[in-house]
Scaffold this active site. Structure first.
Site, mmCIF file in Angstrom:
data_model
loop_
_atom_site.group_PDB
_atom_site.id
_atom_site.type_symbol
_atom_site.label_atom_id
_atom_site.label_comp_id
_atom_site.label_asym_id
_atom_site.label_seq_id
_atom_site.Cartn_x
_atom_site.Cartn_y
_atom_site.Cartn_z
ATOM 1 C CD GLU A 170 -6.578 -5.587 -3.882
ATOM 2 O OE1 GLU A 170 -6.900 -6.574 -3.737
ATOM 3 O OE2 GLU A 170 -5.369 -4.984 -4.101
ATOM 4 C CD GLU A 312 -2.203 -5.904 2.823
ATOM 5 O OE1 GLU A 312 -1.644 -4.995 3.477
ATOM 6 O OE2 GLU A 312 -1.915 -6.967 2.887
#
Length: 346
Positions: A170, A312
């Site tokens: 994310e 991420e």
């Protein structure tokens, strides 16, 4: 919208579990000597209902979205960093690009609700619900319809993947605030234990974040059902991950779970379908305060503890070689019989 129904692996035929145990124990090694890798091999075998499981075309999806609560001063970085980092992902310059490429993992970036117009871009899936959520310090972050739309987009994205391993990442300035609020509401853990430094807040900044969440949870005190909590406090990227996780488990995929924000999406999914945890490999324990307790609330044991707090999906990419190792020893390692090695005496 009908949410997926996920069967518990405990309900699988007993013969599968027994066959996996025999296959693992009959390898040329002392019983249990490969430790966590044995449990991981057993888990993947149970997910796939096979003593010869395979990992096909692993992919990491990085979901990006902005958060209205950033207006309350809860982040050390400005909101523009969200779209700037999406550009960095698309250019191949972020940590997740490096780690995914290193480990042969496909990477897809999803615009779930970034406050920026990217236009059609190679490597970017445009599923924008809106240009960021509303400020949950004053109103629900999203409407019920927006929440359902995000869940549906997440489920549909999983249906486009060719493989059977999915990692979740994310990007979204302010999303540790949303995740901490979800953790507090769904796990019943005091706000002070849920709130951490995020992207690098000072002690004063952490106190400010805590106060914002405490006031917001008081404002939305009557919200209790998991999807209502998600709509009140979540982000579009968190809701989309929740939908993707539910569909992936329904399809009997292996779910690689990253850090604090990704685990908050799973917490929502687990409150809806508790059996989803059976399908999850928890990549690591984040350096973000609260993650360890969130993992404990899910009964999860992470593979790695590297003090990561980047997000991420980086933890997923780093844990992927361990997943391969578990499946490879089960499929390729000799048995006592085939290697003509004497087994342990009784």
């Amino acid at each position: 919208m009908t949410l997926p129904t996920i069967p518990s692996l405990l309900d699988a035929p007993a013969g599968v579990a027994a066959a996996l145990a025999h296959a693992i124990d009959n390898k040329t090694k002392p019983l249990g000597s490969l430790g966590r890798l044995e449990a991981l091999a057993r888990q993947v075998g149970m997910i796939q209902q096979s003593t010869a499981p395979e990992l096909r075309e692993p992919a990491i999806l990085v979901f990006a979205g902005d958060h209205g609560v950033v207006a309350e001063g809860v982040s050390a970085y400005p909101q523009d960093v969200t779209w700037q980092m999406v550009e960095n992902f698309l250019a191949g310059g972020a940590a997740i690009n490096v780690f995914a490429a290193q480990n042969g993992c496909a990477l897809r970036v999803v615009d779930a609700g970034v406050a920026h117009d990217f236009g059609p871009r190679p490597g970017l899936a445009d599923r924008k619900i809106a240009k960021g959520t509303r400020n949950f310090a004053h109103e629900a972050a999203m409407t019920a319809d927006q929440c359902r739309q995000a869940l549906a987009h997440g489920m549909a994205l999983v249906d486009t993947l060719p493989g059977n391993v999915i990692g979740f990442g994310e990007m979204g300035i302010g999303n540790t605030t949303a995740a901490a609020a979800l953790m507090h509401k769904l796990a019943g853990i005091p706000v002070a234990q849920c709130v951490g430094a995020g992207t690098g807040l000072t002690a004063d900044g952490i106190r400010r974040k805590q106060q914002v969440i405490e006031a917001a949870t008081a404002l939305h005190a009557g919200v209790e059902a998991p999807l209502d909590v998600l709509a009140a406090f979540g982000g579009f990227e968190i809701a989309m991950m929740t939908g993707a996780m539910l569909r992936a488990a329904e399809r009997r995929m292996v779910l690689l779970i990253d850090g604090f924000i990704v685990t908050s999406a799973l917490l929502v999914a687990a409150r809806l379908q508790p059996a989803i945890v059976d399908y999850c490999v928890f990549a690591h324990c984040s350096g973000e305060q609260g993650h360890r307790q969130m993992l404990e609330a899910l009964g999860a044991r992470p593979l790695l503890d590297l003090d990561l707090r980047l997000g991420e999906g980086t933890g997923c990419a780093l844990a992927l070689p361990l997943l391969h190792a578990a499946v490879n020893f089960l499929n390729r390692m000799a048995t006592f019989e085939s290697a003509q090695v004497s087994e342990q005496s009784a």
